[in-house]
Design an enzyme around this catalytic site. Structure first.
Site, mmCIF file in Angstrom:
data_model
loop_
_atom_site.group_PDB
_atom_site.id
_atom_site.type_symbol
_atom_site.label_atom_id
_atom_site.label_comp_id
_atom_site.label_asym_id
_atom_site.label_seq_id
_atom_site.Cartn_x
_atom_site.Cartn_y
_atom_site.Cartn_z
ATOM 1 N N CYS A 110 0.848 -1.190 0.000
ATOM 2 C CA CYS A 110 0.000 0.000 0.000
ATOM 3 C C CYS A 110 0.880 1.235 0.000
ATOM 4 O O CYS A 110 1.893 1.276 0.710
ATOM 5 C CB CYS A 110 -0.889 -0.027 1.242
ATOM 6 S SG CYS A 110 -2.016 1.356 1.389
ATOM 7 N N HIS A 153 -9.197 -3.676 -2.472
ATOM 8 C CA HIS A 153 -8.229 -2.963 -1.628
ATOM 9 C C HIS A 153 -8.605 -1.485 -1.533
ATOM 10 O O HIS A 153 -8.636 -0.907 -0.434
ATOM 11 C CB HIS A 153 -6.831 -3.146 -2.230
ATOM 12 C CG HIS A 153 -5.736 -2.451 -1.491
ATOM 13 N ND1 HIS A 153 -4.734 -3.135 -0.841
ATOM 14 C CD2 HIS A 153 -5.457 -1.130 -1.304
ATOM 15 C CE1 HIS A 153 -3.899 -2.271 -0.283
ATOM 16 N NE2 HIS A 153 -4.310 -1.039 -0.557
ATOM 17 N N GLU A 154 -8.903 -0.857 -2.680
ATOM 18 C CA GLU A 154 -9.219 0.581 -2.683
ATOM 19 C C GLU A 154 -10.555 0.866 -2.011
ATOM 20 O O GLU A 154 -10.693 1.844 -1.268
ATOM 21 C CB GLU A 154 -9.190 1.138 -4.108
ATOM 22 C CG GLU A 154 -7.845 1.022 -4.803
ATOM 23 C CD GLU A 154 -6.664 1.466 -3.959
ATOM 24 O OE1 GLU A 154 -6.790 2.445 -3.195
ATOM 25 O OE2 GLU A 154 -5.597 0.824 -4.054
ATOM 26 N N HIS A 157 -10.277 1.012 1.649
ATOM 27 C CA HIS A 157 -9.810 2.318 2.149
ATOM 28 C C HIS A 157 -10.987 3.256 2.421
ATOM 29 O O HIS A 157 -10.940 4.056 3.356
ATOM 30 C CB HIS A 157 -8.865 2.986 1.148
ATOM 31 C CG HIS A 157 -7.447 2.551 1.257
ATOM 32 N ND1 HIS A 157 -6.711 2.662 2.420
ATOM 33 C CD2 HIS A 157 -6.609 2.007 0.336
ATOM 34 C CE1 HIS A 157 -5.491 2.205 2.211
ATOM 35 N NE2 HIS A 157 -5.398 1.800 0.954
#
Length: 182
Positions: A110, A153-154, A157
């Site tokens: 990351c 993953h994004e 966030h």
């Protein structure tokens, strides 16, 4: 132009917030921010530009990683058939996911994490994402393989989740215990 100085690092509270939805129709400011996020990813994958500006290569970036608690992501990657995914999305939601799980063999990294974190991050092998594109249109993307992992993953966030939260047995050194007796 965004550089590594603009990327907030783990420990910053914005990375643990649930990001706010972006109002639609999109403002010019939000469109510009998203464009700069995508530009960062493209630049980070260009060896000359990356070296000149000391950019770490990245395939995805979420607005909280540049200090904005907004539901915006940028992705610049390809799948196993060399199909390119180079886009920005606003208010993305995973609306379906496979039961089958997958992971990256070497684990995940990351831009907001300056250290190597060992461990397997379980991800859904296939997902469908619903979002708004830069033209204020609703889009649906069916993703599998590496792009599916990047989008998960994004989107994590945007929900205050770091990739290592998904590694079994991981303890977050930045998470504060709340003492109920206080």
């Amino acid at each position: 132009m965004l550089t590594m100085k603009d990327i907030v690092r783990e420990g910053n509270p914005v990375l643990r917030e649930v990001a706010k939805p972006v109002p639609v129709p999109l403002s010019d400011e939000d469109k510009q921010t998203a464009k700069r996020m995508l530009e960062f990813l493209i630049n980070s994958q260009n060896p000359e530009i990356a070296e000149k500006y000391s950019l770490r290569p990245g395939v995805g970036l979420a607005a909280p990683q540049i200090g904005l608690s907004k539901q915006m992501i940028a992705v610049h990657t390809t799948d196993e058939n060399e199909k390119e995914y180079s886009l920005v999305l606003f208010n993305p939601k995973i609306i379906s996911e496979s039961v089958e799980m997958t992971h990256l063999e070497g684990g995940e990294g990351c831009l907001s994490v300056d250290r190597e974190v060992q461990g397997i991050v379980p991800r859904h092998a296939r997902i469908t994402v619903k979002a708004i594109n830069e033209n204020n249109e609703e889009v649906r993307l069916k993703l599998k393989g590496f792009p599916a992992i990047v989008f998960q993953h994004e989107i994590d966030h945007l929900n205050g989740i770091m990739f290592y939260d998904r590694i079994e047995g991981w303890v977050d050194p930045y998470k504060r215990e709340i003492n109920p007796s206080l």
